[in-house]
Structure formats: structure tokens, C-alpha cells
Design a protein around this motif. Sequence first.
Motif, short mmCIF file in Angstrom:
data_model
loop_
_atom_site.label_atom_id
_atom_site.label_comp_id
_atom_site.label_asym_id
_atom_site.label_seq_id
_atom_site.Cartn_x
_atom_site.Cartn_y
_atom_site.Cartn_z
N LEU A 98 0.83 -1.21 0.00
CA LEU A 98 0.00 0.00 0.00
C LEU A 98 0.86 1.26 0.00
O LEU A 98 0.58 2.22 -0.71
CB LEU A 98 -0.94 0.00 1.21
N ARG A 99 1.93 1.25 0.79
CA ARG A 99 2.82 2.42 0.85
C ARG A 99 3.55 2.61 -0.47
O ARG A 99 3.62 3.72 -1.00
CB ARG A 99 3.83 2.26 1.99
N GLU A 100 4.10 1.54 -1.01
CA GLU A 100 4.86 1.66 -2.26
C GLU A 100 3.98 2.06 -3.45
O GLU A 100 4.46 2.66 -4.40
CB GLU A 100 5.62 0.37 -2.54
N ALA A 101 2.69 1.74 -3.39
CA ALA A 101 1.76 2.16 -4.44
C ALA A 101 1.36 3.62 -4.26
O ALA A 101 0.79 4.21 -5.17
CB ALA A 101 0.52 1.27 -4.43
N GLY A 102 1.64 4.18 -3.08
CA GLY A 102 1.29 5.58 -2.82
C GLY A 102 -0.06 5.77 -2.18
O GLY A 102 -0.57 6.89 -2.09
N ILE A 103 -0.67 4.70 -1.72
CA ILE A 103 -2.01 4.77 -1.12
C ILE A 103 -1.94 5.21 0.33
O ILE A 103 -2.76 6.01 0.78
CB ILE A 103 -2.74 3.42 -1.26
N THR A 104 -0.98 4.67 1.05
CA THR A 104 -0.84 5.03 2.46
C THR A 104 0.52 5.68 2.69
O THR A 104 1.45 5.52 1.91
CB THR A 104 -0.96 3.80 3.39
N ARG A 105 0.59 6.40 3.77
CA ARG A 105 1.85 6.98 4.26
C ARG A 105 2.15 6.26 5.56
O ARG A 105 1.27 6.09 6.40
CB ARG A 105 1.69 8.47 4.49
N GLN A 106 3.39 5.82 5.72
CA GLN A 106 3.79 5.14 6.95
C GLN A 106 4.91 5.92 7.62
O GLN A 106 5.77 6.49 6.96
CB GLN A 106 4.29 3.72 6.67
N ARG A 107 4.86 5.88 8.95
CA ARG A 107 5.91 6.48 9.77
C ARG A 107 6.37 5.44 10.78
O ARG A 107 5.59 4.63 11.24
CB ARG A 107 5.38 7.72 10.48
N GLN A 108 7.66 5.53 11.11
CA GLN A 108 8.25 4.63 12.09
C GLN A 108 8.19 5.27 13.46
O GLN A 108 8.70 6.37 13.65
CB GLN A 108 9.70 4.34 11.70
N TYR A 109 7.55 4.60 14.42
CA TYR A 109 7.49 5.03 15.81
C TYR A 109 8.20 3.96 16.63
O TYR A 109 7.58 2.96 16.99
CB TYR A 109 6.04 5.15 16.29
N GLY A 110 9.48 4.12 16.85
CA GLY A 110 10.25 3.08 17.54
C GLY A 110 10.26 1.82 16.69
O GLY A 110 10.69 1.84 15.55
N LEU A 111 9.75 0.71 17.23
CA LEU A 111 9.71 -0.55 16.49
C LEU A 111 8.43 -0.72 15.69
O LEU A 111 8.23 -1.73 15.02
CB LEU A 111 9.85 -1.73 17.47
N GLU A 112 7.54 0.24 15.77
CA GLU A 112 6.21 0.12 15.17
C GLU A 112 6.04 1.08 13.98
O GLU A 112 6.47 2.22 14.03
CB GLU A 112 5.20 0.45 16.27
#
Length: 116
Positions: A72-86
Motif C-alpha cells: 500500500l505504501r509503495e503504491a502511494g495509497i498510504t503513508r507510513q511512519r516509524q514510531y520506535g519498532l512500530e
Amino acid sequence: MSATEPEGLPEPLPEPAVGELRLETVLGALSDPLRLRIVRKLLLESEAFDHSCGWFGLDRPKSSLTHHFKALREAGITRQRQYGLERRSHVRVTDLDTRFPGLLDLVAAWTPPDKP
């Protein structure tokens, strides 16, 4: 459908720029029923800005979920952020509405079958 971005967020993980979003890539990612459910749930039920995998309540192995969220992220649908290990996700509503008006309305209006 979109939440205002809070201050002090970690930088997003690598993703395509708005001008690089391609319809065939987005539709390919959404062609998987589980990913379609993930995006729909974010659009309809999201109260906070970013959500962890656990928020979705999916009974799948972590490795499988990691694959789906990455797609989903690589397709540009979602944005992900890293919060520690999550990693936490949200839909790129403004970006997708700019490139493909009405697409997210169709996703939100979709009625999933009873079985995932």
C-alpha cells in the motif's frame, strides 16, 4: 475523510511523490481484498492520525501484514511512519484525490463480503 497532520511526527518512510502516482499501480494494490479492507477501514473508522497494524484487528501473520502494508505504501495509497519498532499508517487522501478524484469514494462505498 482526512485527518489533520499533528505536529512533531516522524518523517514518512519512502513513498512515491504525488506526480509519480500511477493508476495501474494503485488499482493493482487495491485489487487484493485484504488491502482494500485496510484502506476502507482507515477511511471510515479512523479517529487518530496514524494507526498501527494491531488497530486493524486482522488475524494474519505479522510477515503477511508487513507485506500488505508495504504494498500500500509503495503504491502511494498510504503513508507510513516509524514510531520506535512500530510502523503506523494513514491514507494519503489529499494526494489520491488530487490524482484520481472519486477513487477513495468508491473504496469507502465498497461493501466487503462477509468473509475476509
